[in-house]
Design a protein around this motif. Sequence first.
Motif, short mmCIF file in Angstrom:
data_model
loop_
_atom_site.label_atom_id
_atom_site.label_comp_id
_atom_site.label_asym_id
_atom_site.label_seq_id
_atom_site.Cartn_x
_atom_site.Cartn_y
_atom_site.Cartn_z
N ARG A 231 0.83 -1.20 0.00
CA ARG A 231 0.00 0.00 0.00
C ARG A 231 0.86 1.25 0.00
N ASN A 232 1.87 1.27 0.86
CA ASN A 232 2.75 2.44 0.94
C ASN A 232 3.54 2.62 -0.35
N ALA A 233 3.99 1.50 -0.92
CA ALA A 233 4.77 1.59 -2.16
C ALA A 233 3.92 2.08 -3.32
N VAL A 234 2.67 1.61 -3.39
CA VAL A 234 1.77 2.04 -4.47
C VAL A 234 1.50 3.54 -4.37
N GLU A 235 1.24 4.03 -3.16
CA GLU A 235 0.99 5.46 -2.98
C GLU A 235 2.23 6.28 -3.32
N ARG A 236 3.38 5.83 -2.88
CA ARG A 236 4.62 6.54 -3.15
C ARG A 236 4.96 6.52 -4.64
N ASP A 237 4.79 5.37 -5.27
CA ASP A 237 5.11 5.25 -6.70
C ASP A 237 4.23 6.13 -7.54
N GLY A 238 2.94 6.21 -7.18
CA GLY A 238 2.04 7.04 -7.94
C GLY A 238 2.48 8.49 -7.96
N LEU A 239 2.97 8.99 -6.84
CA LEU A 239 3.46 10.36 -6.76
C LEU A 239 4.70 10.55 -7.62
N ILE A 240 5.62 9.58 -7.54
CA ILE A 240 6.86 9.68 -8.33
C ILE A 240 6.55 9.66 -9.82
N TYR A 241 5.66 8.74 -10.25
CA TYR A 241 5.35 8.62 -11.67
C TYR A 241 4.75 9.91 -12.22
N ASN A 242 3.84 10.50 -11.45
CA ASN A 242 3.20 11.73 -11.92
C ASN A 242 4.21 12.85 -12.07
N ILE A 243 5.03 13.06 -11.06
CA ILE A 243 6.00 14.15 -11.09
C ILE A 243 7.04 13.92 -12.19
N ALA A 244 7.58 12.69 -12.24
CA ALA A 244 8.62 12.39 -13.23
C ALA A 244 8.07 12.49 -14.65
N GLY A 245 6.86 11.97 -14.87
CA GLY A 245 6.27 12.05 -16.20
C GLY A 245 6.06 13.48 -16.65
N ILE A 246 5.57 14.33 -15.74
CA ILE A 246 5.36 15.74 -16.07
C ILE A 246 6.68 16.42 -16.41
N LEU A 247 7.68 16.20 -15.57
CA LEU A 247 8.97 16.85 -15.79
C LEU A 247 9.62 16.39 -17.10
#
Length: 788
Positions: A231-247
């Motif tokens: 659960r923690n990894a899924v929540e953390r990964d979602g944030l990373i993917y969004n930020i990295a994809g945008i950048l």
Amino acid sequence: MLHKNINDADIDETNRRRLSIAFGLERMGLIAVRAPILSCVILAILIVAAIFGIQRIKIDDSLSQLFRSDSKEFQQYEQVTKRFPSTEFDVLVVVEGKTLLARDNLEKLRDLVTDMQLVDGVRGLISLFSARQAPEPGRLPAALFPNELPEGDAYDKFIETVKANEIIRGKLLSEDGTLALVVLSLDPEIVGNNKLASTIGEIRKVMAEDLAGADLSRQLSGVPVMQLEIRNAVERDGLIYNIAGILAGCVIAILFFRKISFMVVAAFPPLLAILLSLGVLGWAGFSLNMFLNVMTPLIMVISFADSMQLTFAARDRLIAGEDKYTAFRNAVLVVGPACVLTHATAGISFIALQFSDSDLIRAFGEAGLVATVIALVAVLSLVPVFGVLLVRNEQAFAAKFQSGDLGVNALRRFCAFIAVRMVGRPGLFSLLALLLVGGLGVIYANLEPRYRLADQVPDKQQAVQASDRLDAKLTGANPIDVLIELPKGQTLYSPETLQTIADVHAMVEKQAGVGNVWSLETLRRWLAEKARTDDVATLKEYVDVIPEHLVRRFISADQAAVVVSGRVPDLDSSEILPVVQKLDKALDAVRQKHPGYEVAVTGLSAIAARNSADMISKLNHGLTIEFLLVAVFIGLAFRSVVVMLACILPGIFPVVLSGTLLWVMGEGLQFASVVALTVSFGLGLSATIHFLNRLRLESPPGASAAVAVERATVLVGPALILTTVVLACGLGVTVFSDLPSLRLFGWLSAFAMVAALVADLFILRPTAMWLIGMAERLRGNRKPKAAM
């Protein structure tokens, strides 16, 4: 040179008006641009609705989700977890150290066990302190551990007694006395809600306080801990993917377009497609899990490629002198058909996942199909809307970039260099490509299915490490159960039932690879050895005084079923499957001896061992069928056999090359890898479709095939290269995930995207040239003309 003075506006109007390969669906992109302000207002309303939808998304952290299906085996497994609520709610506390049984450390360990019982949400526990001495007639057995531990030589003798105790040796205490296992039984309501994090946090706090100063390692494992880490990894990964994809999208767009407005036009529609897709998935009731967590980069992949193609096409027309309305309208009409087709092929990839036996993978396919449709509408509509609203001073813009466009021109020179050489000897290069793909295909065919439970769990956290220690010291952390259902007319304590349990228990104990076996027979043997009694009344008396949560581990509430539970290491399913099969076959003797009793091997380890290889093989076979379906689909869309044949080799190449890399690394085919290859095949064809679409437009009757291939390469090549870089970066961010399956999915998908670009540049060009020439020769023409 060929690349000079070539831009999208050079396409002849007659060619552009050819029958659309998308059957006119690309014109949906012209609807919003007629009223751009109103379109933005509607977009704002949809964004607000999407934000509320995203908040509805829940996380599915179940370890069994991958095998969830309508199969008899999985239904049986679910019934066992409901009737015997133990392993799904057990936290495994692993304490290890060479001085574990030193007097001071043992006192601290007992304090820990006592304090953990007081943690909110813990309904009971089992530890080495649960062991009892031999019972005396008419009295309940005393605790093995006295209130005050002995000292000196007496303590050493006592420890030898502890290590020899049949109840805890090899089960709760390792043979060498260096590892202790404490099993905490949590309230099921705690595991299923947000209170789990606070409960696990409190357990960790108690461990740190009570074992302070002791030279002992302490780790947590078990299903609830794994679920929390997922659960923690899924929540953390979602944030990373969004930020990295945008950048990634914004940085690369601004570097090459050198204007903020064009960065917004190219990068924002894919980002909004992500937002809108996740919102729709939230409103539709989808749960975020190990596969749906990659939906963000996948949407980015699907939509950014087409967004870049549209932006490049409009940019070329603006440089050629068209006004912004005309430029973006023509970009939609020219590039739009290919955009529709690329999304359609991606949709076919997701539809192919519907043939999986796994509910999880089918749900991923459904979500991907929904996101693909949303991404298509968003890109086709928003790119021209943002373009007409944000682009200013078209004449000044055209004058500036006509005189200098270093980045794009450099890419065009590179594309021209490749194109000229690829069309020079198309027959030779086509033959080499065929041999290469064939050889890689042979290697790919030899890939074996692989699955481990640990691949679903963050491997940089405690759970996997603790499980590894249990594998090494206590024969394993993963349960394997044998369910015994009583026939009508038999009771739990009837001689026939007790003998059936004893026979099954003995079979499980004898099975190589299975250890730490527990059942009602364990208590029965202990009474027979220590109390010298096999009286059923005594057995029933002891069962009645055992805490309820312990009894439910082995006896159902209605006493109509029992479980014999063992443990196996977390090995690859190919190693566990023989163990399960041999055990199931050995139990045939018990079934024949005790007719009427239903005896079945179950548990997550057994389900995974039986189903994983078959499910992976079916997915792989589906991918093979997808090759043919997509090729036929593209051929029908272009109304050309040449196109159908031309897209086969470049479409297959990324898959077989990625499979060969897995073979070299010894990885085999896992769920994450075969799903990545299935999706990447559809996405990788984006470059192929855009090139073939442009080649079709650059091929008026009588035109030279070589010139048409070179012109199409120069026109679409820069956008293809840039989008591949962005897509690889967008998928590559998954290497930062704590989940091994997501890391594998990410880097393999990124590698496949790069391989697709290589295939597009070095396989598709000569293959298309050779096929066009062959088609012309069959028609009787001596010189190959463009025949798309």
